[in-house]
Design a protein around this motif. Structure first.
Motif, PDB file in Angstrom:
ATOM      1  N   ASP A 144      11.006  81.955 -16.853  1.00  7.04           N
ATOM      2  CA  ASP A 144      11.014  81.833 -18.319  1.00  7.04           C
ATOM      3  C   ASP A 144      12.438  81.862 -18.877  1.00  7.04           C
ATOM      4  O   ASP A 144      12.754  81.145 -19.827  1.00  7.04           O
ATOM      5  N   GLY A 145      13.331  82.621 -18.254  1.00  7.91           N
ATOM      6  CA  GLY A 145      14.731  82.583 -18.676  1.00  7.91           C
ATOM      7  C   GLY A 145      15.296  81.176 -18.520  1.00  7.91           C
ATOM      8  O   GLY A 145      16.113  80.718 -19.318  1.00  7.91           O
ATOM      9  N   ASP A 172       6.668  81.044 -14.738  1.00  5.33           N
ATOM     10  CA  ASP A 172       6.498  82.453 -14.363  1.00  5.33           C
ATOM     11  C   ASP A 172       6.982  83.277 -15.564  1.00  5.33           C
ATOM     12  O   ASP A 172       8.160  83.614 -15.683  1.00  5.33           O
ATOM     13  N   ASN A 174       7.459  86.208 -17.043  1.00  3.05           N
ATOM     14  CA  ASN A 174       7.517  87.664 -16.889  1.00  3.05           C
ATOM     15  C   ASN A 174       8.303  88.342 -18.010  1.00  3.05           C
ATOM     16  O   ASN A 174       8.469  89.557 -18.010  1.00  3.05           O
ATOM     17  N   LEU A 176      11.244  88.693 -18.715  1.00  8.42           N
ATOM     18  CA  LEU A 176      12.513  89.368 -18.421  1.00  8.42           C
ATOM     19  C   LEU A 176      13.463  88.382 -17.774  1.00  8.42           C
ATOM     20  O   LEU A 176      13.043  87.449 -17.085  1.00  8.42           O
ATOM     21  N   GLN A 177      14.729  88.579 -17.993  1.00  5.67           N
ATOM     22  CA  GLN A 177      15.746  87.859 -17.241  1.00  5.67           C
ATOM     23  C   GLN A 177      16.885  88.827 -16.973  1.00  5.67           C
ATOM     24  O   GLN A 177      16.792  90.005 -17.365  1.00  5.67           O
ATOM     25  N   LYS A 236       7.125  91.287 -14.047  1.00  3.75           N
ATOM     26  CA  LYS A 236       8.262  91.241 -13.123  1.00  3.75           C
ATOM     27  C   LYS A 236       8.197  92.466 -12.233  1.00  3.75           C
ATOM     28  O   LYS A 236       8.008  93.577 -12.704  1.00  3.75           O
TER      29      LYS A 236
END
Ligand SMILES: [Mg+2]
Lengths: 277, 326
Positions: A144-145, A172, A174, A176-177, A236
């Motif tokens: 997603d990042g 994906d 999640n 978060l990155q 994640k």
């Protein structure tokens, strides 16, 4: 499905071992993406060591190439290479098991690593498949990042324009990155609508449920007018337990010996639970 | 006066070959007109892909198609193709080793009036520093056609730069061509041109100057050699269309039998033909090498020929450089 869920936790243990052995890797994303890869390789895609050169095989590109440990573990489980050798040689000097997908290895179509490449490459593959009337399917998995890369949207645009229903992109998601939450770093508000507006079919699922993922992939096959994007809501670090799940710091953290034991035990517990559900 | 630009020569070969080869595909980024590929799109719509003004996408799509067995020819202005989509060229084409032929059209200062955004004076440097990427700058339309035929036979990545404007015929109908061999032109006499593998270096003897050129600068280099010959100065011209892999064998022979080496290119002074030639000559057969190139500054704008003349990138400028340095 119970066996596959159990397998996903087993493969996470392989990932954990690879990362402990080599002292590096992207464990958080590996754990979030694992169920997507397991569903694709064990339920959906027509790809195996026997047909890897068949022009009618399904095509796959791991666009979030840093989740390579999960990818290698799945390919090994699928018989493309030996798991022990993988764990031993991952990231070693001169090894073919380098820290991003490497198409000198059997089963890997394209080198990736730099983000924002997988979707456009898969658009080309889907166009070629349609040109040759092959009827095969093309899959990519993005982070997603990664969606902040402009080239991703060039890919969305072209696939929607060409109505490539043989193409399926998975995100994906999640949330978060490496620097923190995706919504703080660069938000993806109304993500499904954004993608729909590029003439895509969009399906939201729990991306850590092999059963839900499998249903979504089946649904995508029925769409004959548009490409499909599966927004796979994931956690994640999924499977790593409380110390690991949903924590940005685990993007590429290497566990301490103590953490290793804790994560291993948790994975084992979930594996058992899956089997006896 | 030749009216057929090199880009048109590429289109003609692809039009011919695509009749029997269904795997040839052409991809453009709203550039089919400037690429001279409109006839291909008309004739083979099923083998043509328009990606819109999106050069990164253009290159990645080409790589994906090539991975599925297509022979992808990817056309976009050299200025954008070599830098806007540089990473796609590096990762999806060169690193993944896909059969993509990146064709940089309107290369160098073809768009002389349009300013630095449209000049590609860095494409040789950019592309040749990528492992597994070959770099070709064919001189005239006959050589361009031979090169295109040769590239259809292999499965490896390559970058080809051609200019927008027609260039004068160098070789006429007879064009000596071997892939990755420079053509050797004694004293600018094109009738005597041969591919370097067939050159008789003994018979070529000692020359005052070796002129190494590529792309649109080959024509002026040949004319310069003729001017020098009139003044009794023997020379050899290497048409080094294969900038990478550089034909080092030919270069060492030519430089080894000359007092002075001059390189001529439509490129920045860094990382281009001159740099490659200087590197090879310095290590293999040290001789004085003079690099004629565009300056390291936003190039003055105007019609490309006027710009070439301004910087001395013409036959008189090359000949003068030779005479002043002998
Ligand atoms: Mg993420």
């Amino acid at each position: 499905m119970r066996e596959l869920t159990a397998k996903s936790f087993e493969l996470r243990q392989i990932v954990l071992d690879m990362i402990m052995q080599s002292g590096g890797g992207h464990i958080g994303g590996d754990f979030s993406v694992m169920d997507i890869l397991v569903t694709l390789y064990f339920k959906q895609m027509n790809i195996s060591p026997e047909n890897r050169d068949d022009p009618d095989r399904d095509m796959f590109v791991l666009s979030k190439g840093h989740s390579v440990e999960a990818y290698y573990a799945v390919l090994a489980a699928k018989g493309f290479f030996d798991t022990e050798k993988l764990v031993r040689e991952f990231s070693a000097f001169g090894s073919k098991f380098i820290g991003h997908p490497n198409n000198k290895l059997p089963g890997i179509e394209m080198n990736s690593g730099s983000l924002g490449h997988g979707l456009p490459v898969c658009v080309g593959m889907a166009l070629a498949g349609r040109m040759d009337k092959r009827g095969n399917r093309v899959y990519t998995v993005m982070g997603d990042g990664e969606l902040a890369e402009g080239s991703v949207w060039e890919g969305f645009m072209a696939a929607g324009h060409y109505r490539l229903s043989n193409l399926c992109a998975v995100i994906d998601r999640n949330r978060l990155q490496i620097s923190g939450g995706t919504e703080e770093v660069m938000s993806h508000e109304n993500l499904a609508d954004r993608i729909r507006s590029f003439n895509w079919n969009v399906i939201n699922v729990n991306g850590n449920s092999i059963e839900e993922l499998n249903k979504a992939f089946e649904e995508a096959r029925l769409e004959k007018q548009k490409p499909t994007c599966i927004i796979a809501g994931t956690i994640k670090g999924f499977g790593g337990g409380e110390i690991m799940e949903n924590k940005a710091v685990w993007h590429h953290k290497v566990p301490s010996q103590e953490e290793y034991e804790t994560i291993r035990a948790e994975l084992n517990r979930r594996r058992e639970a899956a089997l006896h559900e | 006066m030749n009216k057929i630009p090199n880009r048109k020569a590429i289109c003609n070969v692809l039009l011919e070959r695509a009749q029997t080869d269904r795997d040839i595909v052409v991809l453009c980024s709203d550039s089919r007109g400037s690429a001279s590929m409109a006839p291909f799109f008309e004739r083979f719509p099923d083998q043509s892909v328009e990606v819109g003004i999106a050069e990164q996408n253009l290159v990645s799509l080409s790589a994906g198609m090539a991975k599925c067995g297509k022979k992808a020819f990817c056309f976009s202005p050299a200025s954008f193709l070599s830098t806007r989509s540089y990473e796609q060229a590096k990762v999806d084409v060169a690193y993944s080793n896909t059969n993509v032929k990146l064709v940089g059209i309107s290369g160098g200062i073809s768009y002389g009036e349009l300013g630095m955004s449209h000049h590609s004076a860095q494409d040789i440097a950019a592309m040749s520093s990528i492992p597994n990427m070959r770099v070709y700058l064919p001189s005239d339309r006959f050589q361009t056609a031979c090169l295109t035929e040769a590239l259809l036979q292999d499965q490896k990545p390559a970058y080809i730069r051609v200019g927008r404007n027609p260039v004068e015929n160098i070789y006429q109908e007879y064009c000596p061509f071997e892939i990755d061999q420079a053509s050797v032109i004694p004293n600018g006499d094109v009738q005597k041109a041969v591919s370097s593998g067939k050159a008789n270096w003994q018979a070529l003897g000692e020359n005052d100057v070796a002129i190494v050129a590529c792309g649109e600068m080959t024509g002026p280099a040949v004319s310069a050699a003729a001017l020098l010959w009139e003044k009794g100065i023997p020379s050899v011209v290497l048409d080094m269309y294969c900038v990478k892999p550089l034909d080092k064998k030919a270069l060492i022979q030519a430089a080894g039998h000359a007092k002075l080496v001059i390189t001529v290119e439509e490129h920045s002074p860094f990382g281009g033909l001159g740099a490659a030639v200087s590197q090879a000559v310095a290590s293999e057969c040290p001789k004085k090498v003079i690099n004629l190139a565009l300056p390291d500054t936003p190039v003055i704008t105007g019609k490309s020929q006027a710009v070439f003349d301004y910087y001395g990138l013409n036959s008189v400028g090359i000949a003068k450089t030779a005479m002043e340095n002998l």
